[in-house]
Design a protein around this motif. Structure first.
Motif, mmCIF file in Angstrom:
data_model
loop_
_atom_site.group_PDB
_atom_site.id
_atom_site.type_symbol
_atom_site.label_atom_id
_atom_site.label_comp_id
_atom_site.label_asym_id
_atom_site.label_seq_id
_atom_site.Cartn_x
_atom_site.Cartn_y
_atom_site.Cartn_z
ATOM 1 N N GLU A 180 0.830 -1.204 0.000
ATOM 2 C CA GLU A 180 0.000 0.000 0.000
ATOM 3 C C GLU A 180 0.862 1.250 0.000
ATOM 4 O O GLU A 180 0.532 2.252 -0.654
ATOM 5 C CB GLU A 180 -0.942 -0.006 1.201
ATOM 6 N N ARG A 181 1.985 1.224 0.714
ATOM 7 C CA ARG A 181 2.875 2.388 0.716
ATOM 8 C C ARG A 181 3.426 2.646 -0.687
ATOM 9 O O ARG A 181 3.553 3.796 -1.112
ATOM 10 C CB ARG A 181 4.010 2.183 1.715
ATOM 11 N N LYS A 182 3.750 1.567 -1.402
ATOM 12 C CA LYS A 182 4.240 1.724 -2.768
ATOM 13 C C LYS A 182 3.142 2.282 -3.674
ATOM 14 O O LYS A 182 3.404 3.122 -4.544
ATOM 15 C CB LYS A 182 4.729 0.377 -3.306
ATOM 16 N N VAL A 190 -8.299 7.839 6.061
ATOM 17 C CA VAL A 190 -8.475 8.500 4.771
ATOM 18 C C VAL A 190 -7.430 9.598 4.597
ATOM 19 O O VAL A 190 -6.849 9.769 3.518
ATOM 20 C CB VAL A 190 -9.895 9.073 4.644
ATOM 21 N N ALA A 191 -7.172 10.347 5.661
ATOM 22 C CA ALA A 191 -6.172 11.421 5.603
ATOM 23 C C ALA A 191 -4.798 10.873 5.257
ATOM 24 O O ALA A 191 -4.024 11.497 4.527
ATOM 25 C CB ALA A 191 -6.124 12.164 6.942
ATOM 26 N N LEU A 192 -4.484 9.681 5.757
ATOM 27 C CA LEU A 192 -3.188 9.074 5.498
ATOM 28 C C LEU A 192 -3.077 8.493 4.098
ATOM 29 O O LEU A 192 -1.983 8.141 3.655
ATOM 30 C CB LEU A 192 -2.912 7.963 6.522
ATOM 31 N N LEU A 193 -4.198 8.401 3.385
ATOM 32 C CA LEU A 193 -4.175 7.838 2.036
ATOM 33 C C LEU A 193 -3.853 8.883 0.975
ATOM 34 O O LEU A 193 -3.973 8.619 -0.207
ATOM 35 C CB LEU A 193 -5.534 7.191 1.720
ATOM 36 N N GLY A 194 -3.465 10.063 1.387
ATOM 37 C CA GLY A 194 -3.062 11.071 0.420
ATOM 38 C C GLY A 194 -3.698 12.419 0.643
ATOM 39 O O GLY A 194 -3.124 13.451 0.294
ATOM 40 N N THR A 195 -4.896 12.442 1.214
ATOM 41 C CA THR A 195 -5.575 13.707 1.469
ATOM 42 C C THR A 195 -4.751 14.600 2.386
ATOM 43 O O THR A 195 -4.811 15.821 2.295
ATOM 44 C CB THR A 195 -6.952 13.447 2.112
#
Length: 212
Positions: A14-16, A103-108
Motif C-alpha cells: 500500500e505504501r508503494k 483517509v487522511a493518510l491515504l493522500g488527502t
C-alpha cells in the motif's frame, strides 16, 4: 478521543501504491503549471513519473482525474469493512474519527501535494466539478457505511424502519462527520504549524462533541 493513526501500520504494497499515485499527481500538476494541461499528454506524464502509460491508467482514468486526485475512500474497501464490523460498543463518532484519519493518510493529508493542486486548479475551475463530485461520492459512501454498521449491530430492522428514517439518520451522521472533516481540512490547509491533518481531525471531532 482516538490518537493519530500511524502510517507505519500500512503494508509495504500500500505504501508503494500511495507513492506511485503521489508521483503521478505531482507530475501532471507540475507539467500543467509549466505549459498548460492541454499541452500535456499521458505519455509525457508517465515518462516524468517514471511509470508506463498502462500503470498511469491503472491509477487514473484521465489526466484531468490525476489533476484532481484520487478518492482514497473509494479505493479502500477494507477500511469500510473494518468500520462496519467494528466493536459495536464504541461511540459512532470515535469510530468515524479513526476512519477519517485513515483517509487522511491515504493522500488527502499530503500538504505539499494539496498546496500545489490548489495553486494549479485556480486556472482550471472546470475541474472543480470533478472534485465536488468526488466529495459527494465520499459522503454517499460514508452514509452507506454508517447504515451498514448500524444494521450489522442490530440497531434497526427493516420492519421498524418502514418510513426510511434509518437512512435519514445515517445520512445526517455522515453529513455531520463530513462537516467536522472539512473544518479540520481548512485549519490544516491554511495553517502554518506542523500538525498533520489526522491531528487536526482529533481537534475538530473534539469540538464537534462540545457542539453536540
Amino acid at each position: 478521543m482516538t490518537s493519530v493513526v500511524l502510517d507505519e501500520s500500512v503494508g509495504l504494497r500500500e505504501r508503494k501504491r500511495r507513492a506511485t499515485s503521489r508521483t503521478i499527481q505531482f507530475a501532471v500538476l507540475e507539467l500543467a503549471a509549466e505549459r498548460g494541461l492541454d499541452q500535456v499528454t499521458v505519455d509525457e506524464i508517465s515518462r516524468v513519473a517514471n511509470v508506463s502509460p498502462r500503470t498511469f491508467f491503472n491509477y487514473f482514468p484521465s489526466k484531468e482525474a490525476a489533476m484532481v486526485g484520487e478518492n482514497p475512500f473509494e479505493a479502500q474497501s477494507e477500511l469500510i469493512d473494518a468500520f462496519v464490523q467494528g466493536d459495536p460498543a464504541r461511540d459512532i463518532f470515535d469510530v468515524l474519527l479513526e476512519l477519517m484519519q485513515q483517509v487522511a493518510l491515504l493522500g488527502t493529508g499530503d500538504r505539499e501535494l494539496h498546496q500545489l493542486r490548489r495553486q494549479v486548479l485556480r486556472d482550471y475551475p472546470e475541474l472543480l466539478v470533478l472534485k465536488i463530485t468526488g466529495m459527494r461520492g465520499f459522503e454517499a459512501a460514508l452514509a452507506e457505511a454508517i447504515a451498514r454498521r448500524l444494521t450489522a449491530q442490530g440497531a434497526v430492522s427493516a420492519s421498524t424502519d418502514a418510513a426510511g428514517s434509518f437512512d435519514v439518520r445515517a445520512r445526517l451522521t455522515a453529513m455531520v462527520a463530513m462537516a467536522a472533516m472539512r473544518h479540520a481540512f481548512t485549519l490544516w490547509a491554511d495553517g502554518d504549524d506542523d500538525e498533520s491533518l489526522a491531528e487536526k481531525l482529533v481537534e475538530s471531532f473534539a469540538l464537534l462533541r462540545q457542539v453536540l
